[in-house]
Write an enzyme that holds these catalytic residues in place. Structure first.
Site, short mmCIF file in Angstrom:
data_model
loop_
_atom_site.label_atom_id
_atom_site.label_comp_id
_atom_site.label_asym_id
_atom_site.label_seq_id
_atom_site.Cartn_x
_atom_site.Cartn_y
_atom_site.Cartn_z
N HIS A 274 -5.06 50.63 76.68
CA HIS A 274 -4.87 51.67 77.29
C HIS A 274 -4.57 51.62 78.88
O HIS A 274 -3.53 51.93 79.35
CB HIS A 274 -6.08 52.44 77.24
CG HIS A 274 -5.95 53.15 76.00
ND1 HIS A 274 -6.70 52.78 74.88
CD2 HIS A 274 -5.53 54.24 75.36
CE1 HIS A 274 -6.65 53.44 73.84
NE2 HIS A 274 -5.83 54.53 74.08
N HIS A 384 -13.99 56.39 73.48
CA HIS A 384 -12.21 56.20 73.77
C HIS A 384 -11.72 56.77 75.01
O HIS A 384 -11.17 57.50 75.41
CB HIS A 384 -11.75 57.03 72.57
CG HIS A 384 -10.41 56.77 72.14
ND1 HIS A 384 -9.96 56.03 71.03
CD2 HIS A 384 -9.17 56.51 72.83
CE1 HIS A 384 -8.91 55.87 71.05
NE2 HIS A 384 -8.36 56.04 72.09
N HIS A 471 -5.20 62.33 77.94
CA HIS A 471 -4.97 61.14 78.43
C HIS A 471 -4.69 61.26 80.04
O HIS A 471 -4.20 62.28 80.54
CB HIS A 471 -3.72 60.45 77.57
CG HIS A 471 -4.06 59.97 76.26
ND1 HIS A 471 -4.57 60.96 75.29
CD2 HIS A 471 -4.34 58.69 75.85
CE1 HIS A 471 -4.83 60.13 74.08
NE2 HIS A 471 -4.62 58.81 74.45
#
Length: 615
Positions: A274, A384, A471
């Site tokens: 990520h 996450h 995100h």
């Protein structure tokens, strides 16, 4: 006698070979060039570092050169790429670096430079012709992977004059292949190697032409645990070079493919994915996991996407943020409402619309099922974290935690400064950190006890919504001052309102910007886009929203928009169609829109060739 003669003959032959080889590489005749050159300089080297096939170097031919510039002559109705070359780049590459070549094409490249020879300077202007091969990428064999990186590209809205020179760096990947499923961590299972997909990394211009791509085979191997994983977290640093990570590595290269560093993660950490953020102090912030944690119940586990490690320019660990110690890893309210068919890259249409029950989560806590699975507690995917942004102003980090539906700021002292997220399920020690929604006049907005019934955003009425499975939470440094900061995010929209809608096509995503008063602990929503586009623009996972200082604009990538499935089987009938949009600051409609058909998207952002080669 025969033996003596044979020895003399052999010696003579070896001497002859040695002299010939020496002459070929220089020797008594000097550094002789015995290959064709096009202009006044030296040899042409295409793909000079083996990983960037649409780049080249026109070698200096032994001359001193300075003040070079390059222009790639565009195709008919194509986009011009033109840039100056810093003198340091000429010395680094031993010649003139060429970027932006068209694939499978005889490119005309105009170069200008000053040549220095015998103390005299001469200004030279030349045209070089450079052929490049077609774009190559390893393929999965699936019929949906036509066109290598995408089936087709459509410029839905041509750029306004302000944006017509844009180049967009695209970080996509292909679906899993038979090669990539051979190597998976299994102690426990999960981690970055479960996400083992071939990268599809390229740069396009505003006409949709590919002008650069990464051919990764020299630095990537799907079958090798320490050279595989998903390439993610690409960023062009202030020095113009690229940083990113994959699996158990984090790396830095320049745009021609020259390696600056390519390192394994520090030994105490695993599973990069990520995000890799560079700080003004030269350090890097990597989203990783703990390689070996002894839980309170005595079990040893690898954690999952819940650690930020800071390393210096030499790879020495400076600090880390162990989020399972800072946040509540057992806050499972969001986990119960996530669409199990789209848990980030683990997309399983057959589980679409399904959620986890209280019993499901409780059952996990009584067994040893750990790894990249949705569940509470260290060793499972409870947090996450999909972005980290170092705020150098107060030496804090801002993270996006998808599975907590929250954007969170944490100080160097590991204390939480604020939480931007719906208030459900936060324990008493976190409640005073939750930001209060307000309108443009500072008046509190009521969103209900669970934060799920905020009024929809209307610029003239001052509405608000939280982010859901978001995100890329980034501070906008150029707009922020002191305690008043602006933060951008891509609100994916799964679990919106802490629920799943009756019909999946009711879902939507948004690009959103918030204004936060860090002292008063308030948050105002100042801009959004996407709600009116509905399900067609919906991205259940991945994607990006980021401010661009050079044009005072906002870049948005809806990375898996348009994913379609067969209702009966749950199998995908095609890859998504990612959308690139860029907006003037505050604009309601984009200044450009580009759509890729059949491409598995992650992130995209504007690339600066001036920053890369003119610095």
């Amino acid at each position: 006698m025969n033996k003596i003669l044979s020895s003399v003959l052999v010696a003579g032959m070896l001497l002859s070979v040695g002299v010939t080889s020496a002459m070929a590489i220089g020797g008594a005749s000097g550094a002789k060039i015995d290959y064709a050159v096009q202009g006044q300089l030296g040899e042409l080297v295409v793909n000079p570092y083996d990983i960037a096939p649409l780049t080249a170097v026109i070698k200096d031919g032994g001359y001193s050169i300075k003040n070079a510039s390059v222009r790639i002559v565009p195709k008919e109705n194509g986009q011009e790429i033109k840039y100056k070359v810093a003198n340091g780049e000429l010395k680094t590459h031993g010649g003139i670096p060429v970027f932006g070549l068209y694939p499978n094409y005889v490119n005309k490249v105009e170069v200008e430079y000053t040549k220095i020879y015998k103390g005299k300077e001469e200004k030279v202007k030349e045209v070089y012709e450079i052929y490049t091969a077609p774009v190559f990428a390893d393929v999965s064999g699936m019929k949906g992977q036509k066109g290598v990186f995408f089936d087709k590209i459509e410029v839905i809205k041509k750029p306004t004059d302000k944006f017509k020179d844009r180049l967009y760096f695209v970080n996509n990947f292909q679906p899993k292949t038979g090669k990539g499923t051979k190597v998976v961590w299994n102690n426990p299972t999960g981690g970055a190697l479960e996400w083992n997909y071939n990268p599809q990394i390229f740069i396009i211009d505003t006409t949709g032409e590919i002008r650069w791509y990464l051919e990764p085979s020299k630095i990537y191997n799907l079958k090798s645990a320490f050279n595989a994983g998903v390439m993610m977290g690409f960023k062009q640093n202030d020095d113009g070079d690229l940083t990113w990570g994959y699996g158990q590595r984090y790396v830095k290269y320049d745009i021609l493919g020259r390696e600056i560093f390519n390192r394994e993660l520090p030994a105490g950490y695993v599973d990069f994915s990520h995000s890799m953020d560079d700080s003004p102090n030269g350090n890097y912030f990597l989203r990783v996991a703990n390689a070996n944690l002894k839980r309170h119940d005595g079990k040893n586990v690898r954690t999952v996407r819940d650690v930020i490690v800071e390393v210096d320019k030499n790879g020495q660990v400076v600090d880390d943020w162990r989020l399972y110690e800072i946040l509540d890893p057992y806050r499972d309210n969001v986990l119960k409402v996530l669409d199990q068919g789209a848990v980030c890259l683990n997309i399983d249409a057959k589980a679409g619309g399904h959620t986890l029950s209280e019993d499901d989560l409780a059952a996990m806590d009584t067994n040893d099922k750990f790894g990249d699975i949705v569940g509470s507690g260290p060793g499972r995917n409870w947090a996450h974290v999909n972005s980290v942004d170092h705020d150098a102003e107060d030496d804090s980090i801002i993270i996006s935690s998808r599975h907590q539906n929250a954007i969170i700021k944490i100080g160097r002292d590991k204390k939480i400064k604020w939480i931007l997220g719906n208030p459900v399920g936060w324990g008493d020690k976190f409640k005073d950190k939750l930001l209060t929604p307000v309108d443009s006049k500072g008046k509190k907005i009521s969103c209900g006890e669970n934060g799920a019934i905020c009024p929809g955003f209307e610029s003239d009425k001052g509405g608000f919504d939280f982010t859901w499975t978001q995100h890329t939470a980034f501070k906008i440094d150029e707009k922020s001052k002191g305690d008043i900061i602006y933060v951008s995010a891509f609100d994916n929209g799964d679990s919106r309102g802490m629920d799943q809608p009756a019909i999946s096509t009711m879902k939507y995503s948004r690009a959103v910007i918030y204004k936060i008063d860090q002292k008063k602990k308030t948050v105002e929503q100042v801009w959004e886009y996407g709600k009116d586009r509905g399900f067609d623009w919906y991205s259940s996972v991945t994607s990006l929203t980021e401010y661009q200082a050079d044009k005072n604009s906002v870049m948005v990538y809806s990375a898996v928009a348009g994913m379609q499935f067969d209702i009966a089987t749950g199998n995908p009938t095609g890859l998504p169609s990612p959308h690139i949009n860029e907006f003037e600051w505050g604009a309601k409609e984009p200044s450009i829109e580009i759509k890729m058909t059949n491409a598995m998207g992650y992130q995209a952002w504007p690339f600066s060739i001036e920053k890369a080669l003119s610095k």
